[in-house]
Design a protein around this motif. Structure first.
Motif, PDB file in Angstrom:
ATOM      1  N   THR A  29       0.839  -1.192   0.000  1.00 47.00           N
ATOM      2  CA  THR A  29       0.000   0.000   0.000  1.00 47.00           C
ATOM      3  C   THR A  29       0.876   1.244   0.000  1.00 47.00           C
ATOM      4  N   CYS A  30       0.267   2.364  -0.367  1.00 45.90           N
ATOM      5  CA  CYS A  30       0.957   3.645  -0.361  1.00 45.90           C
ATOM      6  C   CYS A  30       0.021   4.681   0.242  1.00 45.90           C
ATOM      7  N   LYS A  31       0.607   5.794   0.636  1.00 42.14           N
ATOM      8  CA  LYS A  31      -0.160   6.908   1.189  1.00 42.14           C
ATOM      9  C   LYS A  31      -0.004   8.086   0.240  1.00 42.14           C
ATOM     10  N   PRO A  32      -1.118   8.607  -0.300  1.00 41.21           N
ATOM     11  CA  PRO A  32      -1.003   9.730  -1.232  1.00 41.21           C
ATOM     12  C   PRO A  32      -0.422  10.965  -0.539  1.00 41.21           C
ATOM     13  N   ALA A  33       0.318  11.746  -1.285  1.00 40.68           N
ATOM     14  CA  ALA A  33       0.848  13.017  -0.779  1.00 40.68           C
ATOM     15  C   ALA A  33      -0.164  14.098  -1.157  1.00 40.68           C
ATOM     16  N   PHE A  34      -1.192  14.264  -0.327  1.00 43.57           N
ATOM     17  CA  PHE A  34      -2.252  15.217  -0.634  1.00 43.57           C
ATOM     18  C   PHE A  34      -1.732  16.654  -0.575  1.00 43.57           C
ATOM     19  N   ASP A  35      -2.237  17.483  -1.462  1.00 44.45           N
ATOM     20  CA  ASP A  35      -1.958  18.920  -1.456  1.00 44.45           C
ATOM     21  C   ASP A  35      -3.234  19.590  -0.969  1.00 44.45           C
ATOM     22  N   VAL A 122      -5.195   7.003   5.245  1.00 39.09           N
ATOM     23  CA  VAL A 122      -5.530   6.547   3.897  1.00 39.09           C
ATOM     24  C   VAL A 122      -4.472   5.553   3.448  1.00 39.09           C
ATOM     25  N   GLU A 123      -4.910   4.413   2.923  1.00 37.47           N
ATOM     26  CA  GLU A 123      -4.023   3.411   2.338  1.00 37.47           C
ATOM     27  C   GLU A 123      -4.533   3.106   0.940  1.00 37.47           C
ATOM     28  N   CYS A 124      -3.674   3.298  -0.055  1.00 36.03           N
ATOM     29  CA  CYS A 124      -4.067   3.103  -1.449  1.00 36.03           C
ATOM     30  C   CYS A 124      -3.293   1.960  -2.094  1.00 36.03           C
ATOM     31  N   GLY A 125      -3.878   1.402  -3.119  1.00 34.10           N
ATOM     32  CA  GLY A 125      -3.191   0.401  -3.925  1.00 34.10           C
ATOM     33  C   GLY A 125      -2.197   1.048  -4.860  1.00 34.10           C
ATOM     34  N   THR A 126      -2.510   2.257  -5.358  1.00 35.13           N
ATOM     35  CA  THR A 126      -1.651   3.000  -6.275  1.00 35.13           C
ATOM     36  C   THR A 126      -1.701   4.470  -5.911  1.00 35.13           C
ATOM     37  N   CYS A 127      -0.536   5.120  -5.885  1.00 37.84           N
ATOM     38  CA  CYS A 127      -0.464   6.558  -5.603  1.00 37.84           C
ATOM     39  C   CYS A 127       0.293   7.258  -6.715  1.00 37.84           C
ATOM     40  N   ASP A 128      -0.116   8.484  -7.013  1.00 38.87           N
ATOM     41  CA  ASP A 128       0.622   9.325  -7.940  1.00 38.87           C
ATOM     42  C   ASP A 128       1.799   9.924  -7.180  1.00 38.87           C
ATOM     43  N   TYR A 137      -5.470  11.391 -10.886  1.00 38.50           N
ATOM     44  CA  TYR A 137      -5.772  10.719  -9.629  1.00 38.50           C
ATOM     45  C   TYR A 137      -4.589  10.831  -8.685  1.00 38.50           C
ATOM     46  N   ALA A 138      -4.847  11.160  -7.424  1.00 38.33           N
ATOM     47  CA  ALA A 138      -3.804  11.157  -6.392  1.00 38.33           C
ATOM     48  C   ALA A 138      -3.651   9.758  -5.818  1.00 38.33           C
ATOM     49  N   GLY A 139      -4.731   8.981  -5.819  1.00 38.08           N
ATOM     50  CA  GLY A 139      -4.685   7.622  -5.289  1.00 38.08           C
ATOM     51  C   GLY A 139      -5.818   6.790  -5.858  1.00 38.08           C
ATOM     52  N   LEU A 140      -5.554   5.515  -6.067  1.00 36.22           N
ATOM     53  CA  LEU A 140      -6.556   4.579  -6.591  1.00 36.22           C
ATOM     54  C   LEU A 140      -6.672   3.383  -5.655  1.00 36.22           C
ATOM     55  N   GLY A 141      -7.893   2.860  -5.522  1.00 41.49           N
ATOM     56  CA  GLY A 141      -8.124   1.683  -4.680  1.00 41.49           C
ATOM     57  C   GLY A 141      -7.765   1.939  -3.231  1.00 41.49           C
TER      58      GLY A 141
END
Length: 184
Positions: A29-35, A122-128, A137-141
């Motif tokens: 998993t990844c964590k998106p770097a939200f702005d 937040v835990e994502c399957g894919t992060c930008d 998208y910043a994060g998917l799944g």
């Protein structure tokens, strides 16, 4: 070397590890770097988080049919000053944040920095990348998890049903994508 009964014990032990809580066992998993200056649409297939019905000092968070070309951001993810996840605020009113009620429903309420019901990870399957651009998208799944009780956000069974928190599982109704809007 191993007896049939010891092989059975090993197999059942391995099965127990695989069926552990999805939040604790999700790997890769990844964590998106939200702005926090960019608004987001939070999507689940053809559904999108939206402000719902008001009742007194709060407003429900519901899932609505996704707008084909969403130009209006609904939410912002702000990293908490204590580093313990995010606060999800209303894009148009940052004093109003997503919280869960004692009955597990999601509502927009007045910000309270100490309320565990307003803290999310937040835990994502894919992060930008951290430098993601608008219109992507910043994060998917992604699973949105309450810090206070480790429950996951879930869509209601029908459109316009309130969003709520529930025990984390593997269902699609707990996976969200974050669409970054154009500069506001």
């Amino acid at each position: 070397m191993f007896s049939p009964s010891s092989m059975l014990v090993l197999a059942l032990s391995a099965l127990g590890m695989v069926s552990a809580s999805p939040v604790a066992s999700r790997s890769g998993t990844c964590k998106p770097a939200f702005d926090s200056s960019k608004g987001m649409s939070i999507l689940n297939g053809q559904r999108e988080w939206a402000r719902g019905y008001s009742s007194g000092s709060s407003e429900e968070v519901v899932s609505r049919l996704r707008i084909t070309n969403p130009d209006y951001p609904e939410f912002i993810f702000e990293e908490r000053s204590d580093g313990d996840g995010y606060t999800i605020s209303d894009f148009n009113n940052k004093a109003s944040v997503v919280s869960h009620t004692s009955s597990s429903l999601l509502e927009l309420v007045a910000r309270d920095a100490k309320a565990g019901s307003q803290m999310w990870t937040v835990e994502c399957g894919t992060c930008d990348s951290p430098n993601y651009s608008t219109g992507h998208y910043a994060g998917l799944g992604c699973k949105i998890i309450n810090v206070n009780n480790s429950f996951c956000v879930q869509t209601g069974p029908k459109l316009d049903d309130p969003m709520y928190i529930a025990t984390c599982g593997n269902g699609f109704d707990q996976l969200f994508d974050f669409w970054v809007h154009a500069d506001q």
